[in-house]
Enzyme design. Structure first.
Site, mmCIF file in Angstrom:
data_model
loop_
_atom_site.group_PDB
_atom_site.id
_atom_site.type_symbol
_atom_site.label_atom_id
_atom_site.label_comp_id
_atom_site.label_asym_id
_atom_site.label_seq_id
_atom_site.Cartn_x
_atom_site.Cartn_y
_atom_site.Cartn_z
ATOM 1 N N ASP A 189 -33.793 -14.338 -22.414
ATOM 2 C CA ASP A 189 -35.226 -14.102 -22.620
ATOM 3 C C ASP A 189 -35.754 -15.228 -23.525
ATOM 4 O OD1 ASP A 189 -37.616 -12.788 -23.883
ATOM 5 O OD2 ASP A 189 -37.047 -11.160 -22.570
ATOM 6 N N ARG B 78 -30.129 2.408 -18.640
ATOM 7 C CA ARG B 78 -29.097 1.407 -18.346
ATOM 8 C C ARG B 78 -28.324 1.770 -17.082
ATOM 9 N NH1 ARG B 78 -28.496 -1.986 -22.919
ATOM 10 N NH2 ARG B 78 -28.794 -1.010 -24.927
ATOM 11 N N ASP C 146 -31.899 -1.866 -20.845
ATOM 12 C CA ASP C 146 -32.465 -0.617 -21.358
ATOM 13 C C ASP C 146 -33.929 -0.719 -21.722
ATOM 14 O OD1 ASP C 146 -31.955 -2.283 -23.723
ATOM 15 O OD2 ASP C 146 -32.473 -0.488 -24.860
HETATM 16 C C1 PRP Z 1 -30.786 -8.275 -24.997
HETATM 17 C C2 PRP Z 1 -29.945 -8.940 -23.911
HETATM 18 C C3 PRP Z 1 -29.595 -10.270 -24.527
HETATM 19 C C4 PRP Z 1 -30.799 -10.590 -25.382
HETATM 20 C C5 PRP Z 1 -31.663 -11.584 -24.667
HETATM 21 O O1 PRP Z 1 -29.929 -7.683 -25.912
HETATM 22 O O2 PRP Z 1 -28.787 -8.199 -23.623
HETATM 23 O O3 PRP Z 1 -28.462 -10.179 -25.344
HETATM 24 O O4 PRP Z 1 -31.491 -9.357 -25.585
HETATM 25 O O5 PRP Z 1 -32.799 -11.854 -25.406
HETATM 26 P P1 PRP Z 1 -33.117 -13.247 -26.124
HETATM 27 O O6 PRP Z 1 -32.881 -14.334 -25.122
HETATM 28 O O7 PRP Z 1 -34.593 -13.088 -26.448
HETATM 29 O O8 PRP Z 1 -32.293 -13.361 -27.358
HETATM 30 P P2 PRP Z 1 -30.331 -6.549 -26.948
HETATM 31 O O9 PRP Z 1 -30.366 -7.144 -28.330
HETATM 32 O O10 PRP Z 1 -31.572 -5.828 -26.481
HETATM 33 O O11 PRP Z 1 -29.071 -5.573 -26.901
HETATM 34 P P3 PRP Z 1 -28.400 -4.787 -25.674
HETATM 35 O O12 PRP Z 1 -27.614 -5.791 -24.872
HETATM 36 O O13 PRP Z 1 -27.526 -3.798 -26.356
HETATM 37 O O14 PRP Z 1 -29.496 -4.152 -24.853
#
Ligand code: PRP
Length: 180
Positions: free
Chosen positions: A103, A165, A159
């Site tokens: 992201d 999920r 999620d």
């Molecule tokens: C989400 C996803 C990535 C990260 C991407 O994790 O799994 O690890 O965000 O976002 P970024 O590029 O903006 O850093 P999250 O912290 O939501 O945890 P999760 O995997 O437990 O859902």
């Protein structure tokens, strides 16, 4: 299966299966004859990870890492916190970090920087989804399943507030759900 919070299915199970097979084939060709260490980033990548590793016949170790940059919110705080480190050293290993989504790029930039300091033989990133329009830091995945628009996606590991999920497909959440 899909509640009233879901706007539409964005990527079907059949499309995911086909792309995961392609990614597995590409990775096994790129690492022909090599051992791999596949790193699953908890928790979102677990579903993709389980499917992907079974499409790669190479000798393989798996490990898990958890970091957090989102707190309870829907956008990154920009600061990454280690929640659970790898269980084994990666020195001299061919490491592939497996993610569900890139992201802002903050999480993977942090992970790549961190794991690089441990002297792996090679280090690459494989992500099921990529939202290039959301980047806050410059980051490019080595293997990417699907580039998607800036929509809130859930399911197949991803999620909303720790829910959904377990949906078998990648779905778009209705705006009114997360705008609340
Ligand atoms: C989400 C996803 C990535 C990260 C991407 O994790 O799994 O690890 O965000 O976002 P970024 O590029 O903006 O850093 P999250 O912290 O939501 O945890 P999760 O995997 O437990 O859902």
């Amino acid at each position: 299966m899909y509640g009233k919070e879901i706007k539409k299915v964005l990527i079907s199970k059949a499309q995911i299966d086909e792309r995961v097979r392609e990614l597995g084939k590409k990775i096994s060709e790129d690492y022909a004859g090599e051992k791999l260490t596949m790193v699953c980033t908890l928790r979102g990548a677990t579903v993709f990870f389980a499917d992907l590793i079974r499409q790669i016949p190479n000798e393989m170790e798996i490990d898990f890492i958890a970091v957090s940059s989102y707190g309870g919110g829907t956008s990154t705080s920009g600061e990454v916190k280690m929640v659970k480190d790898l269980s084994s050293p990666i020195e001299g290993k061919n490491v592939i970090i497996v993610e569900d989504i890139i992201d802002s790029g903050v999480t993977l930039s942090y992970l790549v920087k961190l794991l690089s300091t441990r002297a792996p033989k090679s280090l690459k990133v494989c992500s099921l989804l990529d939202k290039p329009s959301r980047r806050k830091v410059d980051f490019k995945g080595d293997y990417v399943g699907f580039e998607i628009e800036n929509e809130y996606v859930v399911g197949f590991g991803l999620d909303y507030d720790q829910k959904m999920r377990n949906l078998p497909e990648v779905c778009v959440l209705k705006e009114e759900v997360y705008a609340k």
